[in-house]
Design a protein around this motif. Structure first.
Motif, PDB file in Angstrom:
ATOM      1  N   ALA A  10     -64.398   9.868 -38.209  1.00 18.32           N
ATOM      2  CA  ALA A  10     -65.163   8.620 -38.329  1.00 18.32           C
ATOM      3  C   ALA A  10     -66.645   8.927 -38.546  1.00 18.32           C
ATOM      4  CB  ALA A  10     -64.969   7.756 -37.088  1.00 18.32           C
ATOM      5  N   GLU A  11     -67.154   9.925 -37.826  1.00 16.87           N
ATOM      6  CA  GLU A  11     -68.554  10.314 -37.997  1.00 16.87           C
ATOM      7  C   GLU A  11     -68.786  10.893 -39.393  1.00 16.87           C
ATOM      8  OE1 GLU A  11     -66.623  11.274 -35.438  1.00 16.87           O
ATOM      9  OE2 GLU A  11     -67.508  10.148 -33.781  1.00 16.87           O
ATOM     10  N   HIS A  12     -67.787  11.625 -39.893  1.00 23.72           N
ATOM     11  CA  HIS A  12     -67.899  12.241 -41.217  1.00 23.72           C
ATOM     12  C   HIS A  12     -67.991  11.184 -42.312  1.00 23.72           C
ATOM     13  CE1 HIS A  12     -66.363  14.638 -44.733  1.00 23.72           C
ATOM     14  NE2 HIS A  12     -67.331  15.410 -44.286  1.00 23.72           N
ATOM     15  N   ILE A  13     -67.149  10.151 -42.247  1.00 25.73           N
ATOM     16  CA  ILE A  13     -67.195   9.106 -43.271  1.00 25.73           C
ATOM     17  C   ILE A  13     -68.524   8.348 -43.194  1.00 25.73           C
ATOM     18  CG2 ILE A  13     -66.025   7.252 -41.977  1.00 25.73           C
ATOM     19  CD1 ILE A  13     -65.488   7.965 -45.695  1.00 25.73           C
ATOM     20  N   ASP A  14     -69.070   8.196 -41.978  1.00 28.39           N
ATOM     21  CA  ASP A  14     -70.377   7.549 -41.845  1.00 28.39           C
ATOM     22  C   ASP A  14     -71.484   8.404 -42.458  1.00 28.39           C
ATOM     23  OD1 ASP A  14     -69.685   5.113 -40.684  1.00 28.39           O
ATOM     24  OD2 ASP A  14     -69.692   5.951 -38.652  1.00 28.39           O
ATOM     25  N   GLN A  15     -71.405   9.730 -42.278  1.00 26.86           N
ATOM     26  CA  GLN A  15     -72.397  10.625 -42.889  1.00 26.86           C
ATOM     27  C   GLN A  15     -72.312  10.577 -44.414  1.00 26.86           C
ATOM     28  OE1 GLN A  15     -71.521  14.449 -41.223  1.00 26.86           O
ATOM     29  NE2 GLN A  15     -72.685  14.072 -39.353  1.00 26.86           N
ATOM     30  N   LEU A  16     -71.090  10.579 -44.950  1.00 28.27           N
ATOM     31  CA  LEU A  16     -70.918  10.499 -46.402  1.00 28.27           C
ATOM     32  C   LEU A  16     -71.430   9.172 -46.950  1.00 28.27           C
ATOM     33  CD1 LEU A  16     -67.388  12.104 -46.831  1.00 28.27           C
ATOM     34  CD2 LEU A  16     -69.588  13.086 -47.484  1.00 28.27           C
ATOM     35  N   ALA A  17     -71.147   8.084 -46.234  1.00 33.19           N
ATOM     36  CA  ALA A  17     -71.618   6.774 -46.671  1.00 33.19           C
ATOM     37  C   ALA A  17     -73.137   6.724 -46.666  1.00 33.19           C
ATOM     38  CB  ALA A  17     -71.047   5.678 -45.777  1.00 33.19           C
ATOM     39  N   GLN A  18     -73.752   7.305 -45.644  1.00 38.48           N
ATOM     40  CA  GLN A  18     -75.218   7.328 -45.584  1.00 38.48           C
ATOM     41  C   GLN A  18     -75.781   8.089 -46.777  1.00 38.48           C
ATOM     42  OE1 GLN A  18     -77.071   5.683 -43.191  1.00 38.48           O
ATOM     43  NE2 GLN A  18     -78.771   6.159 -44.528  1.00 38.48           N
ATOM     44  N   TYR A  20     -74.250   8.755 -49.803  1.00 41.43           N
ATOM     45  CA  TYR A  20     -73.935   8.231 -51.135  1.00 41.43           C
ATOM     46  C   TYR A  20     -74.118   6.723 -51.288  1.00 41.43           C
ATOM     47  CZ  TYR A  20     -72.176  12.887 -51.916  1.00 41.43           C
ATOM     48  OH  TYR A  20     -72.080  14.247 -52.040  1.00 41.43           O
ATOM     49  N   LEU A  21     -74.084   5.971 -50.181  1.00 44.96           N
ATOM     50  CA  LEU A  21     -74.261   4.520 -50.263  1.00 44.96           C
ATOM     51  C   LEU A  21     -75.611   4.072 -49.702  1.00 44.96           C
ATOM     52  CD1 LEU A  21     -70.720   3.351 -49.042  1.00 44.96           C
ATOM     53  CD2 LEU A  21     -71.514   3.653 -51.396  1.00 44.96           C
ATOM     54  N   GLY A  22     -76.269   4.980 -48.970  1.00 46.93           N
ATOM     55  CA  GLY A  22     -77.559   4.646 -48.397  1.00 46.93           C
ATOM     56  C   GLY A  22     -77.481   3.835 -47.118  1.00 46.93           C
ATOM     57  N   GLY A  23     -76.303   3.731 -46.518  1.00 52.62           N
ATOM     58  CA  GLY A  23     -76.139   2.977 -45.279  1.00 52.62           C
ATOM     59  C   GLY A  23     -74.828   3.335 -44.612  1.00 52.62           C
ATOM     60  N   PRO A  24     -74.511   2.678 -43.513  1.00 53.37           N
ATOM     61  CA  PRO A  24     -73.273   2.986 -42.799  1.00 53.37           C
ATOM     62  C   PRO A  24     -72.027   2.592 -43.599  1.00 53.37           C
ATOM     63  CG  PRO A  24     -74.338   1.091 -41.807  1.00 53.37           C
ATOM     64  CD  PRO A  24     -75.264   1.622 -42.862  1.00 53.37           C
ATOM     65  N   TYR A  25     -70.911   3.243 -43.293  1.00 54.04           N
ATOM     66  CA  TYR A  25     -69.653   2.937 -43.964  1.00 54.04           C
ATOM     67  C   TYR A  25     -69.251   1.498 -43.648  1.00 54.04           C
ATOM     68  CZ  TYR A  25     -64.872   3.317 -45.604  1.00 54.04           C
ATOM     69  OH  TYR A  25     -63.699   3.121 -46.270  1.00 54.04           O
ATOM     70  N   PRO A  26     -68.837   0.701 -44.656  1.00 57.25           N
ATOM     71  CA  PRO A  26     -68.547  -0.716 -44.439  1.00 57.25           C
ATOM     72  C   PRO A  26     -67.242  -1.016 -43.674  1.00 57.25           C
ATOM     73  CG  PRO A  26     -68.553  -0.183 -46.801  1.00 57.25           C
ATOM     74  CD  PRO A  26     -68.854   1.063 -46.061  1.00 57.25           C
ATOM     75  N   TRP A  27     -66.379  -0.054 -43.485  1.00 56.91           N
ATOM     76  CA  TRP A  27     -65.117  -0.243 -42.753  1.00 56.91           C
ATOM     77  C   TRP A  27     -64.386  -1.502 -43.226  1.00 56.91           C
ATOM     78  CZ3 TRP A  27     -63.254   3.613 -39.890  1.00 56.91           C
ATOM     79  CH2 TRP A  27     -64.146   4.604 -39.497  1.00 56.91           C
TER      80      TRP A  27
END
Length: 76
Positions: A10-18, A20-27
Motif C-alpha cells: 500500500a505504501e509502495h503504490i502511494d509512493q508511485l502515485a506521488q 507519477y500523479l503528483g498526489g496520493p493514490y486515489p484508491w
C-alpha cells in the motif's frame, strides 16, 4: 516469479502515485483493497548498441548530419 508480498504494498503504490500523479493514490475500489508486490527475475536481458560485457566505454558515434540511431529517423 521470485516472490510475492503484501508487506509495504500500500505504501509502495502511494509512493508511485506521488511520483507519477503528483498526489496520493486515489484508491478507486476503496482503501480495503489488497495490494501485492510481485518480484520477478528476468530470463535474459537484451540491449541495443552495447557491448556484450554490458556498458560500452564510449557513446556510439553517428555520421555528421545524421539524426542519430537509424530507428529515430530525422526529427527536424
Amino acid at each position: 516469479m521470485v516472490r510475492t508480498s503484501t508487506e509495504g504494498a500500500a505504501e509502495h503504490i502511494d509512493q508511485l502515485a506521488q511520483r507519477y500523479l503528483g498526489g496520493p493514490y486515489p484508491w478507486f475500489g476503496g482503501r480495503d483493497q489488497v495490494r501485492i508486490i510481485l518480484t520477478i527475475e528476468p530470463d535474459r536481458v537484451r540491449s541495443m548498441g552495447r557491448r556484450r560485457s554490458g556498458v560500452s566505454a564510449e557513446p556510439p558515434q553517428y555520421p555528421a548530419g545524421s539524426a542519430g540511431p537509424p530507428c529515430l529517423g530525422r526529427l527536424g
